[in-house]
Design a protein around this motif. Structure first.
Motif, PDB file in Angstrom:
ATOM      1  N   PRO A 209       0.816  -1.230   0.000  1.00 52.07           N
ATOM      2  CA  PRO A 209       0.000   0.000   0.000  1.00 52.07           C
ATOM      3  C   PRO A 209       0.850   1.281   0.000  1.00 52.07           C
ATOM      4  O   PRO A 209       1.740   1.441   0.837  1.00 52.07           O
ATOM      5  N   GLY A 210       0.542   2.134  -0.955  1.00 52.46           N
ATOM      6  CA  GLY A 210       1.195   3.441  -1.024  1.00 52.46           C
ATOM      7  C   GLY A 210       2.594   3.424  -1.620  1.00 52.46           C
ATOM      8  O   GLY A 210       3.218   4.479  -1.759  1.00 52.46           O
ATOM      9  N   ALA A 211       3.096   2.245  -2.001  1.00 50.52           N
ATOM     10  CA  ALA A 211       4.498   2.174  -2.451  1.00 50.52           C
ATOM     11  C   ALA A 211       4.712   2.927  -3.763  1.00 50.52           C
ATOM     12  O   ALA A 211       5.609   3.771  -3.869  1.00 50.52           O
ATOM     13  N   ARG A 212       3.876   2.619  -4.761  1.00 53.17           N
ATOM     14  CA  ARG A 212       4.063   3.295  -6.053  1.00 53.17           C
ATOM     15  C   ARG A 212       3.817   4.800  -5.926  1.00 53.17           C
ATOM     16  O   ARG A 212       4.513   5.608  -6.534  1.00 53.17           O
ATOM     17  N   GLU A 213       2.807   5.139  -5.136  1.00 50.70           N
ATOM     18  CA  GLU A 213       2.483   6.559  -4.953  1.00 50.70           C
ATOM     19  C   GLU A 213       3.637   7.295  -4.264  1.00 50.70           C
ATOM     20  O   GLU A 213       3.883   8.478  -4.531  1.00 50.70           O
ATOM     21  N   THR A 214       4.321   6.585  -3.365  1.00 52.36           N
ATOM     22  CA  THR A 214       5.460   7.202  -2.673  1.00 52.36           C
ATOM     23  C   THR A 214       6.599   7.467  -3.652  1.00 52.36           C
ATOM     24  O   THR A 214       7.218   8.537  -3.626  1.00 52.36           O
ATOM     25  N   ILE A 215       6.873   6.484  -4.504  1.00 56.05           N
ATOM     26  CA  ILE A 215       7.941   6.668  -5.497  1.00 56.05           C
ATOM     27  C   ILE A 215       7.593   7.855  -6.406  1.00 56.05           C
ATOM     28  O   ILE A 215       8.432   8.715  -6.671  1.00 56.05           O
ATOM     29  N   ARG A 216       6.325   7.904  -6.825  1.00 55.53           N
ATOM     30  CA  ARG A 216       5.912   9.028  -7.680  1.00 55.53           C
ATOM     31  C   ARG A 216       6.078  10.361  -6.949  1.00 55.53           C
ATOM     32  O   ARG A 216       6.537  11.350  -7.527  1.00 55.53           O
ATOM     33  N   GLN A 217       5.743  10.374  -5.673  1.00 53.47           N
ATOM     34  CA  GLN A 217       5.881  11.598  -4.888  1.00 53.47           C
ATOM     35  C   GLN A 217       7.348  12.015  -4.760  1.00 53.47           C
ATOM     36  O   GLN A 217       7.690  13.189  -4.879  1.00 53.47           O
ATOM     37  N   VAL A 218       8.222  11.037  -4.557  1.00 47.62           N
ATOM     38  CA  VAL A 218       9.668  11.318  -4.479  1.00 47.62           C
ATOM     39  C   VAL A 218      10.151  11.869  -5.828  1.00 47.62           C
ATOM     40  O   VAL A 218      10.928  12.829  -5.885  1.00 47.62           O
ATOM     41  N   ASN A 219       9.657  11.299  -6.928  1.00 48.65           N
ATOM     42  CA  ASN A 219       9.972  11.824  -8.266  1.00 48.65           C
ATOM     43  C   ASN A 219       9.516  13.279  -8.386  1.00 48.65           C
ATOM     44  O   ASN A 219      10.238  14.135  -8.881  1.00 48.65           O
ATOM     45  N   ARG A 220       8.292  13.557  -7.934  1.00 42.93           N
ATOM     46  CA  ARG A 220       7.746  14.917  -8.086  1.00 42.93           C
ATOM     47  C   ARG A 220       8.495  15.922  -7.223  1.00 42.93           C
ATOM     48  O   ARG A 220       8.547  17.105  -7.530  1.00 42.93           O
ATOM     49  N   MET A 221       9.054  15.440  -6.104  1.00 44.86           N
ATOM     50  CA  MET A 221       9.858  16.326  -5.251  1.00 44.86           C
ATOM     51  C   MET A 221      11.195  16.659  -5.906  1.00 44.86           C
ATOM     52  O   MET A 221      11.929  17.520  -5.429  1.00 44.86           O
ATOM     53  N   GLY A 222      11.541  15.938  -6.976  1.00 50.23           N
ATOM     54  CA  GLY A 222      12.828  16.154  -7.631  1.00 50.23           C
ATOM     55  C   GLY A 222      13.974  15.448  -6.923  1.00 50.23           C
ATOM     56  O   GLY A 222      15.135  15.764  -7.171  1.00 50.23           O
ATOM     57  N   TRP A 223      13.670  14.499  -6.042  1.00 50.90           N
ATOM     58  CA  TRP A 223      14.702  13.723  -5.351  1.00 50.90           C
ATOM     59  C   TRP A 223      14.998  12.464  -6.169  1.00 50.90           C
ATOM     60  O   TRP A 223      14.166  12.005  -6.948  1.00 50.90           O
ATOM     61  N   TYR A 224      16.189  11.909  -5.959  1.00 47.40           N
ATOM     62  CA  TYR A 224      16.478  10.599  -6.541  1.00 47.40           C
ATOM     63  C   TYR A 224      15.696   9.528  -5.787  1.00 47.40           C
ATOM     64  O   TYR A 224      15.521   9.617  -4.556  1.00 47.40           O
ATOM     65  N   ALA A 225      15.255   8.515  -6.519  1.00 45.91           N
ATOM     66  CA  ALA A 225      14.604   7.343  -5.913  1.00 45.91           C
ATOM     67  C   ALA A 225      15.448   6.115  -6.258  1.00 45.91           C
ATOM     68  O   ALA A 225      15.578   5.762  -7.428  1.00 45.91           O
ATOM     69  N   PHE A 226      16.053   5.518  -5.232  1.00 37.80           N
ATOM     70  CA  PHE A 226      16.922   4.355  -5.439  1.00 37.80           C
ATOM     71  C   PHE A 226      16.369   3.150  -4.693  1.00 37.80           C
ATOM     72  O   PHE A 226      15.780   3.303  -3.609  1.00 37.80           O
ATOM     73  N   VAL A 227      16.596   1.965  -5.241  1.00 38.70           N
ATOM     74  CA  VAL A 227      16.282   0.717  -4.536  1.00 38.70           C
ATOM     75  C   VAL A 227      17.595   0.061  -4.133  1.00 38.70           C
ATOM     76  O   VAL A 227      18.521  -0.032  -4.957  1.00 38.70           O
ATOM     77  N   VAL A 228      17.706  -0.343  -2.885  1.00 36.05           N
ATOM     78  CA  VAL A 228      18.898  -1.076  -2.405  1.00 36.05           C
ATOM     79  C   VAL A 228      18.401  -2.359  -1.743  1.00 36.05           C
ATOM     80  O   VAL A 228      17.778  -2.332  -0.683  1.00 36.05           O
ATOM     81  N   THR A 229      18.653  -3.504  -2.384  1.00 36.32           N
ATOM     82  CA  THR A 229      18.025  -4.733  -1.941  1.00 36.32           C
ATOM     83  C   THR A 229      19.025  -5.880  -1.795  1.00 36.32           C
ATOM     84  O   THR A 229      19.819  -6.127  -2.702  1.00 36.32           O
ATOM     85  N   ASN A 230      18.996  -6.540  -0.638  1.00 42.09           N
ATOM     86  CA  ASN A 230      19.756  -7.782  -0.454  1.00 42.09           C
ATOM     87  C   ASN A 230      19.047  -8.889  -1.213  1.00 42.09           C
ATOM     88  O   ASN A 230      17.854  -9.124  -0.982  1.00 42.09           O
ATOM     89  N   GLN A 231      19.767  -9.574  -2.096  1.00 39.88           N
ATOM     90  CA  GLN A 231      19.173 -10.707  -2.818  1.00 39.88           C
ATOM     91  C   GLN A 231      20.055 -11.935  -2.587  1.00 39.88           C
ATOM     92  O   GLN A 231      20.694 -12.465  -3.504  1.00 39.88           O
ATOM     93  N   GLY A 232      20.052 -12.353  -1.322  1.00 44.79           N
ATOM     94  CA  GLY A 232      20.857 -13.518  -0.945  1.00 44.79           C
ATOM     95  C   GLY A 232      20.429 -14.794  -1.646  1.00 44.79           C
ATOM     96  O   GLY A 232      21.202 -15.759  -1.708  1.00 44.79           O
ATOM     97  N   GLY A 233      19.214 -14.794  -2.191  1.00 42.28           N
ATOM     98  CA  GLY A 233      18.737 -15.952  -2.944  1.00 42.28           C
ATOM     99  C   GLY A 233      19.628 -16.252  -4.141  1.00 42.28           C
ATOM    100  O   GLY A 233      19.680 -17.395  -4.614  1.00 42.28           O
ATOM    101  N   ILE A 234      20.325 -15.230  -4.622  1.00 41.76           N
ATOM    102  CA  ILE A 234      21.239 -15.446  -5.763  1.00 41.76           C
ATOM    103  C   ILE A 234      22.448 -16.257  -5.287  1.00 41.76           C
ATOM    104  O   ILE A 234      22.834 -17.240  -5.918  1.00 41.76           O
TER     105      ILE A 234
END
Ligand SMILES: [Mg+2]
Length: 401
Positions: A265-290
């Motif tokens: 809930p609210g995840a995509r809207e948050t990313i869009r809001q961060v975009n509209r603020m002119g901030w960078y939006a980065f994902v940093v994810t542990n993928q130990g499954g690899i």
């Protein structure tokens, strides 16, 4: 999702005199690298991974330096250079696109940068009235230096020479183009601004999008001289670093199939809001499954591509995804270890801060577990714990407090 970005790099640069005698204008160095590289990097962070450079004057330098495949913003970027056989004007140059143009593509001048959210700009909402060209416009207080456009109900109706209006909006040099526009270019040489745009405006086929944002034109000597400082300043932004599983998408445990993507809930809207603020939006994810051999890096990247597609549908984007394939108990030898890039270590955040001009002091990190908070703290970024609930409300709260 529009993925092609065409950049006009064939201009002569006559206003710059000696500077462009041996170097084409978009190849002039700014902060140690060709200006056009900044435009390519900007396009890449908004998810445009097929870049076409239309070169002419001294175009061999563009081919030598820019053509080929490269990894930018964590994406595979294909840069193709098309050399005009003879100068054909900005409109004529587009005719060389006939074999490569996609149904819709972004078009920009290679000698200017307008600080526009390119993903939002390239997103066409359902129900939008037909257009052949969407033009980015910028307000001007003093129209003695710039031509302006007459804008009515979001349509560009006419182009006014400089000095005819006291103020207004000007063409900012970025367009979303429908491929059918190429059929309108029947004679060469041809100027987009002089020959094509006025006809389209008459027919009501140019949509105008006004944005009050920073614009620099390095073809103007004073702007070129100030470019290193101005570009560094205007491209430096705070970032929001998002943990992925459990913050953006439902965490099934080793989630990696694109079809298993369930947004929280609210995840995509948050990313869009961060975009509209002119901030960078980065994902940093542990993928130990690899490291555990459950799936590969390509699978994780396919998952991220699906996220980008979903976001693009609402005019939003992630500037870069970073994943850590490591795990100390892994079975894939090259990843079976702890790493600076596995949270709680801050490597992914620090690498992003090295790759992009990030204002870390104002940045935030959202995570659902303590290791995310530890990584944030070690990178000097404020961590915001988000175990559950609506992410957009969490962002609003975090920005207040
Ligand atoms: Mg998580």
């Amino acid at each position: 999702m529009v993925r092609q970005c065409v950049i006009l790099v064939g201009g002569l640069g006559t206003r710059l005199g000696e500077l462009t005698k041996s170097v084409p204008k978009p190849m002039l160095p700014v902060n140690g690298r060709p200006f056009v590289e900044i435009l390519i990097e900007e396009a890449a962070r908004f998810g445009f991974d097929r870049i076409v450079l239309l070169a002419g004057y001294l175009g061999g330098q563009v081919v030598e330096h820019c053509a080929g495949h490269r990894r930018i913003a964590g994406r595979e970027i294909d840069v193709r250079v098309i050399l005009e056989p003879e100068p054909a004007g900005t409109g004529g140059a587009l005719t060389f696109l006939r074999d490569v143009a996609e149904e819709e593509f972004l078009l920009m001048n290679g000698d200017s940068w307008f600080d526009l959210d390119l993903r939002e700009f390239a997103t066409v909402e359902p129900g939008t009235a037909p257009f052949l060209l969407r033009m980015a416009l910028r307000p001007v207080a003093d129209a003695s230096r710039f031509g302006t456009v007459a804008l009515e109900d979001g349509r560009v109706r006419a182009f006014l020479p400089r000095g005819t209006a006291a103020g207004g909006v000007m063409n900012a040099g970025i367009y979303l183009v429908r491929r059918a526009l190429l059929d309108r270019i029947t004679v060469k040489p041809c100027s987009l601004e002089g020959d094509i745009f006025p006809v389209l405006a008459d027919e009501g086929l140019i949509e105008g999008r006004e944005r009050d944002a920073f614009l620099i034109d390095i073809g103007v000597p004073a702007d070129y001289a100030a470019a290193p400082e101005l570009l560094a300043r205007h491209r430096t932004r705070p970032a929001v670093f998002f943990d992925r599983d459990g913050v953006l998408n439902h965490d099934e445990g080793y989630t990696h199939r694109p079809d298993d993507l369930v947004w929280l809930p609210g995840a995509r809207e948050t990313i869009r809001q961060v975009n509209r603020m002119g901030w960078y939006a980065f994902v940093v994810t542990n993928q130990g499954g690899i490291a555990r051999g459950l799936y590969g890096i390509k699978d994780a990247e396919a998952f991220h591509a699906r996220m980008s597609e979903d976001l693009a549908a609402m005019g939003a984007h992630i500037d870069e995804f970073r994943l850590s394939p490591y795990h100390p108990e892994g079975v894939v030898p090259e990843f079976a270890r702890m790493s600076d890039c596995r949270k709680p270590n801050p490597g992914m955040l620090l690498d992003l801060a090295a790759a992009w001009p990030v204002d870390m002091a104002r940045s935030l990190m959202f995570g659902d577990v303590q290791t995310d908070m530890q990584a944030a703290a070690a990178a000097g970024v404020r961590g915001v714990l988000h175990p559950d609930g609506n992410l957009l409300e969490r962002l609003e709260g975090a920005l207040k407090g």
